[in-house]
Design a protein around this motif. Structure first.
Motif, PDB file in Angstrom:
ATOM      1  N   THR A  42      -0.067   4.693  -3.332  1.00  0.00           N
ATOM      2  CA  THR A  42       1.336   4.700  -3.760  1.00  0.00           C
ATOM      3  C   THR A  42       1.741   6.085  -4.257  1.00  0.00           C
ATOM      4  O   THR A  42       2.815   6.599  -3.927  1.00  0.00           O
ATOM      5  CB  THR A  42       1.550   3.634  -4.862  1.00  0.00           C
ATOM      6  N   TYR A  99       8.623   1.778   2.513  1.00  0.00           N
ATOM      7  CA  TYR A  99       7.192   1.611   2.248  1.00  0.00           C
ATOM      8  C   TYR A  99       6.885   0.142   1.980  1.00  0.00           C
ATOM      9  O   TYR A  99       7.310  -0.413   0.972  1.00  0.00           O
ATOM     10  CB  TYR A  99       6.806   2.490   1.049  1.00  0.00           C
ATOM     11  N   ASP A 101       4.240  -2.227   0.961  1.00  0.00           N
ATOM     12  CA  ASP A 101       2.938  -2.264   0.308  1.00  0.00           C
ATOM     13  C   ASP A 101       2.311  -3.643   0.542  1.00  0.00           C
ATOM     14  O   ASP A 101       3.027  -4.649   0.568  1.00  0.00           O
ATOM     15  CB  ASP A 101       3.186  -2.022  -1.193  1.00  0.00           C
TER      16      ASP A 101
HETATM   17 MG   LIG Z   1      -0.057   0.895  -4.711  1.00  0.00          MG
END
Ligand SMILES: [Mg+2]
Ligand SMILES: Nc1ncnc2c1ncn2[C@@H]1O[C@H](COP(=O)(O)OP(=O)(O)OP(=O)(O)O)[C@@H](O)[C@H]1O
Length: 264
Positions: A42, A99, A101
């Motif tokens: 991240t 993004y 995740d």
């Molecule tokens: Mg992460």
């Protein structure tokens, strides 16, 4: 005047990942990052977003995530219904990094919307509005997951996986990890070095003993507690040891290992 100067996102490069990420961004190719928890995935994306001047839209995937959560939905107000873009659509329209995740946690019917976006077409069809959006030149798709505890039934479809440039992350090498721990916690180098040695030893224990090895994140937690004045042994117990296992025998092994480095 109250001017706040924002610190740049700190990220210490491990291999050549920045160059690869930039090349992928230039070529409009999507990126898949795999690696264990707390190894910097991240942080890396935040740092790259900043470096490339791209806003990062993060979506943490889970079982109940629907394609509407990604794409958008019709909402109602006093004037009637209106369409609201989801994070993926926003990034596709305006440019930015979307993004996703823990992509593996999302159902396949949710991730299938990524297919036409993640190949040469770079389009997002929105069934509910009939719109087909051509991605902004600065749109980038990034997904990540932890291959360690993935559900065998889940996994990623090869047809999804094979649309990405892959980057495999692991915990930083000792020297680099010491540097990261110091930078993130302001702890003394001797302490950071000991914490990283402890991590090295724990990471050598077999998988059957602990499900996932100690992360850089946990080392930073321990270091932060030590910086706050906690005794190092106690700090390690509350961060590293208790977070890694609930089983008495394993806790005992870990406690012994810590006490070899820091006295109680
Ligand atoms: Mg992460
Ligand atoms: N290379 C690095 N440079 C700077 N900080 C790092 C680096 N690697 C790890 N860190 C530190 O470790 C912490 C955890 O990293 P991060 O949150 O990016 O992990 P992650 O891989 O996304 O984990 P998860 O899979 O659990 O989400 C960060 O907050 C940061 O302090």
């Amino acid at each position: 005047m109250n001017i706040k100067i924002q610190e740049p996102v700190y990220y210490l490069e491990q291999n050549n990942e920045k160059k690869l990420f930039k090349a992928a961004a230039e070529m409009n190719l999507p990126i898949l990052i795999k690696g264990p928890t707390g190894c910097g995935k991240t942080r890396f994306i935040e740092a790259m977003g900043e470096e490339l001047g791209l806003k990062v839209y993060t979506v943490v995937c889970h079982d109940d995530l629907s394609s509407a959560d990604l794409i958008g939905r019709h909402l109602i107000n006093e004037d009637g219904t209106y369409w609201q873009d989801g994070p993926l659509t926003k990034a596709v329209r305006e440019g930015g990094i979307c993004y996703l995740d823990e992509i593996i946690e999302a159902r396949k019917d949710t991730t299938v919307v990524l297919h036409s976006l993640a190949d040469y077409r770079r389009v997002l069809p929105i069934d509910r509005t009939g719109e087909v959006i051509q991605a902004h030149p600065d749109f980038m798709l990034v997904v990540s997951y932890n291959p360690g505890y993935q559900n065998v039934l889940k996994g990623m479809k090869p047809s999804t996986k094979q649309r990405f440039i892959s980057l495999s992350f692991s915990y930083p090498k000792a020297e680099a990890e010491i540097e990261v721990v110091i930078k993130e916690s302001s702890v003394h180098k001797d302490i950071a070095t000991k914490l990283v040695s402890i991590a090295g030893e724990i990471r050598q224990l077999s998988d059957s003993e602990i499900q996932e090895a100690v992360s850089t994140r946990l080392l930073i937690y321990a270091a932060k507690l030590i910086s706050k004045g906690f005794n190092p042994y106690e700090a390690c117990m509350h961060s590293i040891v208790e977070s890694l296992s609930d089983e008495d025998e394993v806790l005992e092994v870990l406690e012994k290992l810590i006490s070899l480095h820091f006295t109680n």
